[in-house]
Design an enzyme around this catalytic site. Structure first.
Site, PDB file in Angstrom:
ATOM      1  N   HIS A  22      28.721   5.840   2.863  1.00 49.07           N
ATOM      2  CA  HIS A  22      30.071   5.320   3.122  1.00 49.07           C
ATOM      3  C   HIS A  22      31.137   6.271   2.561  1.00 49.07           C
ATOM      4  CE1 HIS A  22      28.118   1.101   2.955  1.00 49.07           C
ATOM      5  NE2 HIS A  22      28.467   1.305   4.209  1.00 49.07           N
ATOM      6  N   LYS A  48      24.646 -11.922   6.763  1.00 45.13           N
ATOM      7  CA  LYS A  48      24.056 -11.324   5.561  1.00 45.13           C
ATOM      8  C   LYS A  48      24.403 -12.148   4.339  1.00 45.13           C
ATOM      9  CE  LYS A  48      25.195  -6.658   7.010  1.00 45.13           C
ATOM     10  NZ  LYS A  48      26.173  -5.648   6.672  1.00 45.13           N
ATOM     11  N   ARG A  97      24.750   6.465  12.214  1.00 47.71           N
ATOM     12  CA  ARG A  97      23.660   7.181  11.550  1.00 47.71           C
ATOM     13  C   ARG A  97      22.573   7.600  12.525  1.00 47.71           C
ATOM     14  NH1 ARG A  97      22.890   2.268   7.613  1.00 47.71           N
ATOM     15  NH2 ARG A  97      23.141   1.419   9.690  1.00 47.71           N
ATOM     16  N   SER A 135      23.417  -0.186   2.920  1.00 45.69           N
ATOM     17  CA  SER A 135      23.615  -1.054   1.749  1.00 45.69           C
ATOM     18  C   SER A 135      22.455  -2.031   1.607  1.00 45.69           C
ATOM     19  CB  SER A 135      24.913  -1.850   1.894  1.00 45.69           C
ATOM     20  OG  SER A 135      26.012  -0.993   1.909  1.00 45.69           O
TER      21      SER A 135
HETATM   22  O1  PNS Z   1      29.272  -3.084   7.424  1.00 45.87           O
HETATM   23  P1  PNS Z   1      29.103  -4.022   8.592  1.00 45.87           P
HETATM   24  O2  PNS Z   1      28.580  -5.354   8.118  1.00 45.87           O
HETATM   25  O3  PNS Z   1      28.294  -3.429   9.708  1.00 45.87           O
HETATM   26  O4  PNS Z   1      30.595  -4.265   9.153  1.00 45.87           O
HETATM   27  C1  PNS Z   1      30.800  -5.128  10.235  1.00 45.87           C
HETATM   28  C2  PNS Z   1      32.295  -5.509  10.346  1.00 45.87           C
HETATM   29  C3  PNS Z   1      32.787  -6.120   9.056  1.00 45.87           C
HETATM   30  C4  PNS Z   1      33.118  -4.278  10.655  1.00 45.87           C
HETATM   31  C5  PNS Z   1      32.426  -6.510  11.515  1.00 45.87           C
HETATM   32  O5  PNS Z   1      31.549  -7.564  11.299  1.00 45.87           O
HETATM   33  C6  PNS Z   1      33.843  -7.053  11.678  1.00 45.87           C
HETATM   34  O6  PNS Z   1      34.701  -6.382  12.186  1.00 45.87           O
HETATM   35  N1  PNS Z   1      34.073  -8.315  11.205  1.00 45.87           N
HETATM   36  C7  PNS Z   1      35.357  -8.952  11.286  1.00 45.87           C
HETATM   37  C8  PNS Z   1      35.336 -10.056  12.345  1.00 45.87           C
HETATM   38  C9  PNS Z   1      35.651  -9.504  13.715  1.00 45.87           C
HETATM   39  O7  PNS Z   1      36.698  -8.938  13.974  1.00 45.87           O
HETATM   40  N2  PNS Z   1      34.690  -9.647  14.658  1.00 45.87           N
HETATM   41  C10 PNS Z   1      34.861  -9.183  16.005  1.00 45.87           C
HETATM   42  C11 PNS Z   1      34.536  -7.708  16.132  1.00 45.87           C
HETATM   43  S1  PNS Z   1      33.077  -7.529  17.034  1.00 45.87           S
END
Ligand code: PNS
Length: 167
Positions: A22, A48, A97, A135
């Protein structure tokens, strides 16, 4: 776009906890934007269980990236696009990745575009030594007593040990 306007980017994620992968992506994003907001989500699309609280994650990210004056760290609730609008950020960064990341990332990018057409997702590739890193693997390995010292910054390692009772 007005070329004199500050270019603000958003790097969203769960960051539970922030890894060296990150950190690599965040520093790379700085070559594209003037200011980067690392946005820790209260709600992830992934289902999660968290190890660190959102506030703890924000604190850890601030600590490990304190040398980068152009980075700020916030948390957000609800939709990413709404947070991006509120911050004046049209660019969203995500790390890619491996091919296995692609389907989920493409789906999210297109959903975000559907919700707010002005948003652009930029995929950045981490150094190859971080291509296996996540993570969730760090949490798992650390929980089972494995050595993750090469995968996270020293302050994150210390908090992991405190959290998991390993000293
Ligand atoms: O590190 P991650 O868990 O892969 O991140 C995922 C994240 C937080 C970027 C994604 O779940 C997100 O944007 N969540 C906020 C809710 C949202 O906007 N959802 C619609 C987008 S698909």
């Amino acid at each position: 776009m007005n070329s004199t306007r500050e270019r603000v980017g958003l790097y969203p994620g769960s960051f539970d906890p922030i890894t060296l992968g990150h950190e690599d992506i965040a520093r790379r994003a700085l070559s594209v934007v003037d200011r980067l907001i690392i946005a820790v989500a209260h709600t992830s699309t992934h289902d999660k269980r968290g190890l660190f609280s959102v506030q703890e994650r924000v604190g850890l990210i601030r600590e490990v990236l304190e040398d980068e004056e152009r980075i700020e760290v916030r948390s957000f609730e609800g939709l990413l696009v709404e947070f991006a609008k509120a911050q004046g950020a049209h660019l969203v960064f995500r790390g890619l990745r491996a091919v296995s990341d692609f389907e989920y990332e493409l789906q999210m990018a297109q959903m975000n575009q559907e919700l707010w057409p002005d948003i652009e997702t930029i995929f950045l590739v981490p150094e190859v030594r971080y291509s296996f890193l996540s993570s969730s693997l760090v949490r798992q390995v650390a929980t089972l007593g494995g050595d993750v010292s090469g995968l996270v910054s020293p302050s994150v390692l210390k908090r992991l040990h405190e959290k998991l009772g390993g000293g």
